[in-house]
Design a protein around this motif. Structure first.
Motif, PDB file in Angstrom:
ATOM      1  N   ILE A 122       0.842  -1.185   0.000  1.00 18.22           N
ATOM      2  CA  ILE A 122       0.000   0.000   0.000  1.00 18.22           C
ATOM      3  C   ILE A 122       0.883   1.243   0.000  1.00 18.22           C
ATOM      4  N   ILE A 123       0.590   2.174  -0.902  1.00 17.55           N
ATOM      5  CA  ILE A 123       1.428   3.378  -1.033  1.00 17.55           C
ATOM      6  C   ILE A 123       0.533   4.611  -1.121  1.00 17.55           C
ATOM      7  N   PRO A 124       0.619   5.532  -0.164  1.00 17.62           N
ATOM      8  CA  PRO A 124      -0.144   6.784  -0.268  1.00 17.62           C
ATOM      9  C   PRO A 124       0.394   7.647  -1.413  1.00 17.62           C
ATOM     10  N   VAL A 125      -0.454   8.484  -1.964  1.00 16.05           N
ATOM     11  CA  VAL A 125      -0.011   9.372  -3.048  1.00 16.05           C
ATOM     12  C   VAL A 125       0.982  10.408  -2.540  1.00 16.05           C
ATOM     13  N   ASN A 131       8.778   5.133  -4.887  1.00 18.45           N
ATOM     14  CA  ASN A 131       8.261   3.982  -4.131  1.00 18.45           C
ATOM     15  C   ASN A 131       7.493   2.982  -4.988  1.00 18.45           C
ATOM     16  N   PRO A 132       6.544   3.416  -5.822  1.00 18.68           N
ATOM     17  CA  PRO A 132       5.826   2.438  -6.643  1.00 18.68           C
ATOM     18  C   PRO A 132       6.747   1.653  -7.571  1.00 18.68           C
ATOM     19  N   ALA A 133       7.756   2.316  -8.105  1.00 16.60           N
ATOM     20  CA  ALA A 133       8.684   1.622  -9.000  1.00 16.60           C
ATOM     21  C   ALA A 133       9.447   0.535  -8.250  1.00 16.60           C
ATOM     22  N   SER A 134       9.894   0.845  -7.021  1.00 18.06           N
ATOM     23  CA  SER A 134      10.624  -0.146  -6.229  1.00 18.06           C
ATOM     24  C   SER A 134       9.728  -1.329  -5.881  1.00 18.06           C
ATOM     25  N   ALA A 135       8.482  -1.052  -5.507  1.00 17.30           N
ATOM     26  CA  ALA A 135       7.553  -2.132  -5.171  1.00 17.30           C
ATOM     27  C   ALA A 135       7.292  -3.016  -6.388  1.00 17.30           C
ATOM     28  N   ALA A 136       7.175  -2.397  -7.549  1.00 17.21           N
ATOM     29  CA  ALA A 136       6.950  -3.166  -8.778  1.00 17.21           C
ATOM     30  C   ALA A 136       8.150  -4.052  -9.093  1.00 17.21           C
ATOM     31  N   MET A 137       9.359  -3.539  -8.860  1.00 16.81           N
ATOM     32  CA  MET A 137      10.573  -4.329  -9.107  1.00 16.81           C
ATOM     33  C   MET A 137      10.641  -5.545  -8.188  1.00 16.81           C
ATOM     34  N   VAL A 145      -3.480   4.799  -2.024  1.00 17.15           N
ATOM     35  CA  VAL A 145      -4.496   5.474  -1.210  1.00 17.15           C
ATOM     36  C   VAL A 145      -4.245   6.977  -1.258  1.00 17.15           C
ATOM     37  N   GLY A 146      -5.305   7.748  -1.080  1.00 18.98           N
ATOM     38  CA  GLY A 146      -5.226   9.197  -1.238  1.00 18.98           C
ATOM     39  C   GLY A 146      -4.926   9.930   0.051  1.00 18.98           C
ATOM     40  N   THR A 147      -5.037  11.257  -0.011  1.00 15.62           N
ATOM     41  CA  THR A 147      -4.808  12.112   1.147  1.00 15.62           C
ATOM     42  C   THR A 147      -6.036  12.985   1.380  1.00 15.62           C
ATOM     43  N   ASP A 148      -6.087  13.569   2.580  1.00 20.42           N
ATOM     44  CA  ASP A 148      -7.206  14.453   2.897  1.00 20.42           C
ATOM     45  C   ASP A 148      -6.885  15.888   2.488  1.00 20.42           C
ATOM     46  N   ALA A 149      -7.757  16.818   2.849  1.00 22.26           N
ATOM     47  CA  ALA A 149      -7.604  18.214   2.424  1.00 22.26           C
ATOM     48  C   ALA A 149      -6.359  18.858   3.000  1.00 22.26           C
ATOM     49  N   GLN A 150      -5.845  18.339   4.138  1.00 19.01           N
ATOM     50  CA  GLN A 150      -4.646  18.896   4.757  1.00 19.01           C
ATOM     51  C   GLN A 150      -3.365  18.232   4.275  1.00 19.01           C
ATOM     52  N   GLY A 151      -3.494  17.261   3.393  1.00 16.69           N
ATOM     53  CA  GLY A 151      -2.313  16.572   2.882  1.00 16.69           C
ATOM     54  C   GLY A 151      -1.921  15.338   3.650  1.00 16.69           C
ATOM     55  N   ASN A 152      -2.656  15.030   4.732  1.00 11.00           N
ATOM     56  CA  ASN A 152      -2.383  13.811   5.489  1.00 11.00           C
ATOM     57  C   ASN A 152      -2.958  12.591   4.772  1.00 11.00           C
ATOM     58  N   ILE A 153      -2.432  11.423   5.117  1.00 12.69           N
ATOM     59  CA  ILE A 153      -2.996  10.183   4.583  1.00 12.69           C
ATOM     60  C   ILE A 153      -4.479  10.112   4.930  1.00 12.69           C
ATOM     61  N   TYR A 176       7.964  10.148   5.472  1.00  9.71           N
ATOM     62  CA  TYR A 176       7.652  11.003   6.624  1.00  9.71           C
ATOM     63  C   TYR A 176       8.820  11.924   6.929  1.00  9.71           C
ATOM     64  N   PRO A 177       8.611  13.253   6.971  1.00 13.21           N
ATOM     65  CA  PRO A 177       7.416  13.947   6.495  1.00 13.21           C
ATOM     66  C   PRO A 177       7.147  13.611   5.027  1.00 13.21           C
ATOM     67  N   SER A 178       5.907  13.787   4.617  1.00 12.68           N
ATOM     68  CA  SER A 178       5.507  13.343   3.288  1.00 12.68           C
ATOM     69  C   SER A 178       6.118  14.211   2.195  1.00 12.68           C
ATOM     70  N   THR A 179       5.964  13.741   0.961  1.00 16.23           N
ATOM     71  CA  THR A 179       6.428  14.523  -0.181  1.00 16.23           C
ATOM     72  C   THR A 179       5.688  15.857  -0.271  1.00 16.23           C
ATOM     73  N   HIS A 180       4.512  15.922   0.343  1.00 16.94           N
ATOM     74  CA  HIS A 180       3.758  17.183   0.407  1.00 16.94           C
ATOM     75  C   HIS A 180       4.346  18.139   1.433  1.00 16.94           C
ATOM     76  N   GLY A 181       5.347  17.668   2.204  1.00 19.49           N
ATOM     77  CA  GLY A 181       5.930  18.496   3.242  1.00 19.49           C
ATOM     78  C   GLY A 181       5.146  18.490   4.534  1.00 19.49           C
ATOM     79  N   VAL A 182       4.339  17.452   4.750  1.00 20.69           N
ATOM     80  CA  VAL A 182       3.454  17.392   5.918  1.00 20.69           C
ATOM     81  C   VAL A 182       3.952  16.321   6.898  1.00 20.69           C
ATOM     82  N   TYR A 183       4.026  16.690   8.177  1.00 21.09           N
ATOM     83  CA  TYR A 183       4.227  15.687   9.217  1.00 21.09           C
ATOM     84  C   TYR A 183       2.876  14.997   9.428  1.00 21.09           C
TER      85      TYR A 183
END
Length: 275
Positions: A122-125, A131-137, A145-153, A176-183
């Motif tokens: 499972i990989i959040p956006v 990450n998806p490329a490594s998992a595929a390999m 899975v997506g994120t909410d309005a604040q950028g959290n999972i 963590y922190p996410s690519t969105h820059g969110v803790y």
């Protein structure tokens, strides 16, 4: 005079056209280029030019590499303390190699327990783009899975995905922190949820520099995490190397770390674990 003036300006125009062909951050987005945005001082990079340091053969006799061994032990101990893990493998030479090695360790761990069917990752956006490329390999089936309005999972979406794939859950890849820059809010709860359903947590260490001194992957609940030492700890990097992406691991994953037959012949302790 006219010809000289004309020729000079033609040359300037030509050079300007060449300049405009260059690619830079002011012309377009350059994906996954954060490695180039950390400043490594010249004094930190000078030692890699020393023949005494740079020209050692990788299979030199152990008694001739005592200086290297001392550096490896010291670095391992420091990284274990910083990350909160039980051991550290210094073998991966990049973050990408670290992702692959960490996921392969997770896969081998599941297989050692007879759970050959656990292949869902499972990989959040909001996770790192590699990450998806490594998992595929690693032949894993990717569930996004997506994120909410604040950028959290998006916790309800994550929970639904975990429950749906519980029997086949291998891992969660989270940055963590996410690519969105969110803790990410509730990151420890996310790790606990994955563990409750038999999965492992792979934490991408691309943003580890934002954790140092505040928290650690081991404390949060990750089972394995790679470190981009050229980002957080300013080892030399650029132009293809040298790079380094060591992985920190919890004790139960240590038997599945990458190794080399020559290490066993030399009697070396693999994976840099705590004594």
């Amino acid at each position: 005079m006219f010809n000289a003036y004309h020729s000079e300006h033609e040359m300037v125009r030509y050079l300007k056209r060449l300049e405009q062909k260059d690619m830079s951050l002011v012309h377009s987005m350059i994906a996954l280029g954060s490695c180039t945005m950390k400043l490594n001082s010249t004094t930190e990079m000078i030692p890699i030019t020393w023949p005494e340091l740079a020209n050692m053969h990788p299979f030199a006799p152990k008694e001739q590499t005592e200086g290297y061994q001392e550096m490896f032990r010291a670095l391992t101990q420091q990284l274990v303390e910083i990350t909160g893990f039980d051991g550290m493998s210094l073998q991966p030479n990049s973050g990408a190699s670290g992702e692959y090695a960490g996921l392969m360790a997770i896969r081998a761990y599941h297989q050692s327990r007879g759970d050959h069917h656990r292949d869902v990752c499972i990989i959040p956006v909001s996770a790192h783009g590699t990450n998806p490329a490594s998992a595929a390999m690693c032949s894993m089936k990717i569930v996004v899975v997506g994120t909410d309005a604040q950028g959290n999972i998006n916790i309800p979406e994550l929970t639904a995905a975990v429950e749906k794939h519980s029997a086949n859950l291998a891992a969660l890849m989270v940055t963590y922190p996410s690519t969105h820059g969110v803790y990410e809010d509730g990151i420890k709860g996310v790790c606990e949820l994955i563990h409750q359903h038999g999965g492992q947590v792979y934490m991408d260490g691309a943003n580890m520099n934002a954790q140092v001194g505040l928290t650690s992957p081991g404390f949060i609940g990750a089972d394995v995490c790679h470190l981009n030492l050229h980002k957080t700890f300013c080892i030399p990097h650029g132009g293809g190397g040298p790079g380094m992406g060591p992985i920190g691991i919890k004790a139960h994953l240590m038997p599945f770390m990458p190794d080399h037959p020559s290490a066993a012949l030399d009697g070396a302790t693999p994976n840099g674990g705590k004594p």
